[in-house]
Design an enzyme around this catalytic site. Structure first.
Site, PDB file in Angstrom:
ATOM      1  N   SER A 140       0.839  -1.191   0.000  1.00 31.57           N
ATOM      2  CA  SER A 140       0.000   0.000   0.000  1.00 31.57           C
ATOM      3  C   SER A 140       0.874   1.240   0.000  1.00 31.57           C
ATOM      4  CB  SER A 140      -0.903   0.014   1.232  1.00 31.57           C
ATOM      5  OG  SER A 140      -0.142   0.315   2.397  1.00 31.57           O
ATOM      6  N   ASP A 141       0.281   2.375  -0.356  1.00 30.26           N
ATOM      7  CA  ASP A 141       0.946   3.637  -0.092  1.00 30.26           C
ATOM      8  C   ASP A 141       0.865   3.880   1.417  1.00 30.26           C
ATOM      9  OD1 ASP A 141       2.201   6.085  -0.447  1.00 30.26           O
ATOM     10  OD2 ASP A 141       1.023   6.585  -2.216  1.00 30.26           O
ATOM     11  N   TRP A 142       1.587   4.862   1.901  1.00 26.06           N
ATOM     12  CA  TRP A 142       1.743   5.054   3.341  1.00 26.06           C
ATOM     13  C   TRP A 142       0.407   5.375   4.013  1.00 26.06           C
ATOM     14  CZ3 TRP A 142       5.437   3.038   1.275  1.00 26.06           C
ATOM     15  CH2 TRP A 142       6.723   2.953   1.785  1.00 26.06           C
ATOM     16  N   TRP A 143      -0.018   4.484   4.910  1.00 30.28           N
ATOM     17  CA  TRP A 143      -1.254   4.612   5.691  1.00 30.28           C
ATOM     18  C   TRP A 143      -2.487   4.737   4.782  1.00 30.28           C
ATOM     19  CZ3 TRP A 143       2.809   8.238   6.822  1.00 30.28           C
ATOM     20  CH2 TRP A 143       3.671   7.797   7.825  1.00 30.28           C
ATOM     21  N   MET A 170       1.744  -0.423   4.503  1.00 33.77           N
ATOM     22  CA  MET A 170       2.834   0.494   4.838  1.00 33.77           C
ATOM     23  C   MET A 170       2.242   1.748   5.480  1.00 33.77           C
ATOM     24  SD  MET A 170       5.493  -1.209   3.771  1.00 33.77           S
ATOM     25  CE  MET A 170       6.804  -0.003   3.757  1.00 33.77           C
TER      26      MET A 170
END
Length: 363
Positions: A140-143, A170
C-alpha cells in the site's frame, strides 16, 4: 549508478519509478511520472527496473493505478472504462512487469471504479498476477485506506487488502500490535482465511529470497561487500542508541535536552511516536554569549532537511523559540536530527506542540 548506490546503502527496493500517465498538467506528481504516452512510459519504466537489477536491487512501480491528481487524493474516485484502463492507464505497468520483470508494486491512496486500490482484487490479483504473470509483492501507499465493496474506506480494513493480495500495509511502528487493524476479527468470522494470509506471506518471502538481503545472510557476496555489510560503523552504533519519545494525552511530545552535546559539529538524533497532526516546535535554550553571536542549528525530519534556525546569544538568560514545524503523519515513528553549527548553545528541552489533527489518515 542508481542500482549501485542502492546496494551500497543497503536498500533492496527503490520506491519508484512512478508510471502514472500525465493526464493533467496540474497533477502534483508529474515531476516523477514519465509521460502522457503509455508505450513510452512502459518502455522507460522497464529499462529502469532492468538497470536497477544489474546491481541486484529493484524498483517499486507506482501508483497502481490512476493516481492522476494530488488534491484530495485519498477520496477522489477515478471512474474509467475497462478499455481506457487497459490501453492507457495499465499499459505502462504491464510493459514494466512483462519486459522489465518488476517485482514490487505500490497501489494508490484513492478509489478506482468504487474500490480503493489497496483492496481491489481485480486490480491486484486478476490483472496484475493472473493476466500479466506478476510474482512479486504489492504494498500500500503510506497509511492507505481500503474498503469492502459498497462500504466506506477505513485505514484499519486490512482484511480487504489481504483478500486482494495487497501483501504489505505500509507503514506501522509495531507490526505485533494486532489491535491496529481488523485481521484477527476477520479471520475469526471467516471473512479471510489462513490460506489467504499464507499467500501474502509467500509473496513477501519470495521477494526476500531474490533480494540482496538474502545473499548477505548466506554470505553469497564478495568479501569486500560482506566486510562492509557486517562492519559496525559509528552511524550504525548511533542508531542502536536512539531514544524514543511518546506523545502525551494532549498530543505533545516533550524531549529533554540538558545532557546533549551541543558543541559545533555535534549531531543529536531521537525518535518520536505521534499521530497524524500539524505541530509547532518550541525550543527552550540559553547561551552565555552576547546578542551579536549567531548560533545556528539545522533540523531534519526523517533525514529530510526541515529548517535552519539561527539563535542569538542571550547572556545566560533562558528563552523559548516557537515556530511552525509542519505536518507529521501517523500513527508512526519519525526521526528528528539536529545539527549544531556553532558552540555556545545550551538546550533545556524541545517540545512538539499538537496544533490540529490532519483528517483522513487515522479516522
Amino acid at each position: 549508478m542508481t542500482g549501485l548506490e542502492l546496494r551500497k546503502n543497503r536498500v533492496d527496493a527503490l520506491l519508484g519509478p512512478g508510471l502514472n500517465i500525465h493526464r493533467s498538467p496540474l497533477n502534483g506528481r508529474n515531476f516523477e511520472y514519465i509521460s502522457e504516452d503509455p508505450l513510452l512510459t512502459g518502455k522507460m519504466g522497464a529499462a529502469q527496473i532492468i538497470g536497477l537489477g544489474i546491481a541486484g536491487s529493484t524498483g517499486t512501480i507506482k501508483h497502481f493505478s490512476t493516481n492522476n491528481q494530488e488534491a484530495h487524493r485519498h477520496e477522489v474516485e477515478a471512474v474509467v472504462s475497462v478499455r481506457a484502463l487497459r490501453e492507457i492507464y495499465f499499459r505502462g505497468y504491464e510493459i514494466s512487469v512483462k519486459e522489465g520483470q518488476a517485482r514490487s508494486v505500490m497501489t494508490t491512496y484513492g478509489p478506482m471504479n468504487g474500490l480503493w486500490t489497496s483492496g481491489n482484487y481485480d486490480l491486484n490479483t486478476i490483472v496484475l498476477r493472473k493476466d500479466w504473470g506478476f510474482e512479486g509483492i504489492v504494498m500500500s501507499d503510506w497509511w492507505a485506506k481500503a474498503n469492502t465493496e459498497g462500504e466506506p474506506s477505513d485505514m484499519k480494513n486490512h482484511a480487504a487488502m489481504v483478500m486482494a493480495q495487497n501483501d504489505l500495509f505500509m507503514v506501522t511502528s509495531d507490526a505485533s500490535d494486532q489491535t491496529q487493524d481488523n485481521l484477527v476479527e476477520a479471520l475469526a468470522d471467516g471473512r479471510i482465511t489462513r490460506g489467504q494470509l499464507q499467500r501474502n506471506a509467500k509473496n513477501i518471502l519470495g521477494f526476500i529470497l531474490k533480494s540482496p538481503a538474502m545473499l548477505y545472510e548466506m554470505d553469497m557476496i564478495s568479501e569486500e561487500e560482506l566486510e562492509d555489510r557486517k562492519g559496525d560503523t559509528e552511524e550504525d552504533a548511533a542508531i542502536d542508541d536512539i531514544i524514543y519519545y511518546e506523545s502525551d494525552e494532549k498530543g505533545d511530545v516533550y524531549i529533554p535536552g540538558k545532557d546533549w552535546d551541543t558543541q559545533m559539529g555535534a549531531t543529536i538524533v531521537f525518535g518520536i511516536n505521534v499521530e497524524s497532526a500539524e505541530y509547532d516546535i518550541e525550543i527552550t535554550a540559553r547561551s552565555p554569549l552576547g546578542e551579536l553571536s549567531q548560533l545556528p542549528i539545522t533540523l531534519y525530519c526523517d533525514n529530510v532537511f526541515k529548517e535552519m534556525i539561527s539563535f542569538r546569544g542571550s547572556q545566560g538568560e533562558w528563552f523559548t523559540d516557537k515556530r511552525e514545524f509542519g505536518t507529521l503523519l501517523g500513527p508512526s515513528c519519525h526521526y528528528i536530527k539536529i545539527y549544531f553549527g556553532a558552540t555556545g548553545l545550551e538546550i533545556d528541552n524541545i517540545t512538539l506542540r499538537y496544533r490540529k489533527r490532519v483528517p483522513g489518515f487515522d479516522d
